[in-house]
Design an enzyme around this catalytic site. Structure first.
Site, short mmCIF file in Angstrom:
data_model
loop_
_atom_site.label_atom_id
_atom_site.label_comp_id
_atom_site.label_asym_id
_atom_site.label_seq_id
_atom_site.Cartn_x
_atom_site.Cartn_y
_atom_site.Cartn_z
N ASN A 73 0.74 -1.22 -0.07
CA ASN A 73 0.05 -0.02 -0.14
C ASN A 73 0.80 1.28 0.06
OD1 ASN A 73 -2.63 -1.41 0.55
ND2 ASN A 73 -1.61 -1.98 2.56
N HIS A 117 8.91 20.62 16.71
CA HIS A 117 7.58 20.88 16.12
C HIS A 117 7.02 22.12 16.69
CE1 HIS A 117 3.18 20.15 15.98
NE2 HIS A 117 3.28 19.82 17.50
N ASP A 148 6.49 13.66 19.38
CA ASP A 148 6.63 15.05 19.16
C ASP A 148 8.19 15.46 19.07
OD1 ASP A 148 3.82 15.29 18.86
OD2 ASP A 148 3.54 16.41 20.77
C1 23J Z 1 -0.30 21.66 16.62
C2 23J Z 1 -0.97 22.47 17.50
C3 23J Z 1 -1.53 22.12 18.59
C4 23J Z 1 -1.37 20.90 18.95
C5 23J Z 1 -0.96 19.87 18.38
C6 23J Z 1 -0.26 20.07 17.24
C7 23J Z 1 -0.75 18.56 18.95
O1 23J Z 1 -1.31 18.22 20.03
C8 23J Z 1 0.38 17.77 18.47
O2 23J Z 1 0.03 16.51 17.80
O3 23J Z 1 1.37 17.82 18.65
S1 23J Z 1 -1.82 20.57 20.92
MN MN Z 2 1.88 15.85 18.03
#
Ligand code: 23J
Ligand code: MN
Length: 261
Positions: A65, A82, A78
């Site tokens: 897939n 991020h 994370d």
């Molecule tokens: C982007 C913005 C806010 C949040 C998140 C992502 C996540 O929870 C994530 O999965 O890193 S709260």
């Molecule tokens: Mn996350």
């Protein structure tokens, strides 16, 4: 014990069952819940499978897939990159974080009772300190996992728990995050909810305090874990290496815990 003997003992313990492996990963499929941010923010795509071939004219002897999803889908990692607060650390992305930092002892804080009474429950510094009085001090380079039993919610709607004023799911008070990052120097935190921040965290100050402060301290997050009720409060080892996505902000992953059998 010598290092090679330690590995021999581990192999023997795994084969005899005196060390057991617990899977902390949720199944990854199109119905796997994905975080729903307030409307003003761009959304993340759910998981999808697209069949390339299945022992047919497209490939007579093989099944495979194409997969697609946001990096932060299902049980996922994370990385510090991020968040804007973690963007300038060296080696802050999925491909270049030192691999030693994916493995560590787990300290499991059980707040399932508090969360059953209040879905917006936040673990704060006092909550961590009172846990330490009972179970001992959280060591450096460890994973702190918060057991809420949230992963036992029966369906995606109950799991995301979105109301008119946003999501109502448990998380951290900024005091706990600062304490764990700065005074305990943990690897990161792991939770059973869709993200490491509480559902109401867009309204907190700072907004998304767990992401802001954890990644601002070059620490990690693990979200959408399950089976935390199978772990002892101390004594487990968690293995959580993300995919080696170049410049990735995170990735779905398999999270394994080794526990005394
Ligand atoms: C982007 C913005 C806010 C949040 C998140 C992502 C996540 O929870 C994530 O999965 O890193 S709260
Ligand atoms: Mn996350």
């Amino acid at each position: 014990m010598s290092a090679s003997n330690a590995l021999e003992v581990l192999v023997q313990a795994l084969s005899s069952g005196s060390v057991r492996v617990v899977d902390l990963t949720v199944p990854l499929q199109p119905s796997t819940p994905v975080i729903k941010l307030p409307e003003m923010f761009a959304p993340s795509k759910p998981f999808a499978l697209e069949e390339i071939s299945r022992y047919d004219h497209r490939g007579p002897a093989w099944y495979w897939n194409n997969i697609s999803c946001g990096e932060h889908t299902g049980t996922h990692f994370d990385a510090p990159i991020h968040w804007v607060t973690g963007k300038d650390y060296p080696n802050n992305a999925t491909h270049n974080i030192p691999v030693e930092r994916f493995i560590g002892p787990a300290f499991v804080i059980d707040v399932a009772k508090e969360v059953a009474a209040n879905p917006d429950f936040l673990l704060d510094r006092d909550g961590v300190l009172s846990w330490e009085k009972r179970h001992g001090r959280i060591s450096p380079k460890s994973w702190v996992l918060v057991r809420t039993d949230w992963s036992k919610r029966p369906n995606a709607e109950a799991y995301l728990n979105i109301k008119d004023d946003g999501a109502h799911t448990p998380g951290f008070h900024k005091s706990a995050v600062t304490f764990l990052a700065e005074e305990r120097d943990v690897l990161g935190v792991g939770v059973e909810t869709v993200g490491t921040d509480a559902g109401q965290a867009p309204t907190f100050d700072p907004m998304f305090p767990c992401h802001t402060l954890m990644h601002g301290s070059n620490k990690f997050g693990l979200a959408s874990l399950m089976n935390l009720d199978q772990l002892p409060p101390t004594g487990a080892v968690v293995i959580a290496p993300p995919l080696k996505i170049v410049n990735g902000s995170g990735s779905p992953l398999r999270v394994l815990a080794l526990i005394p059998g």
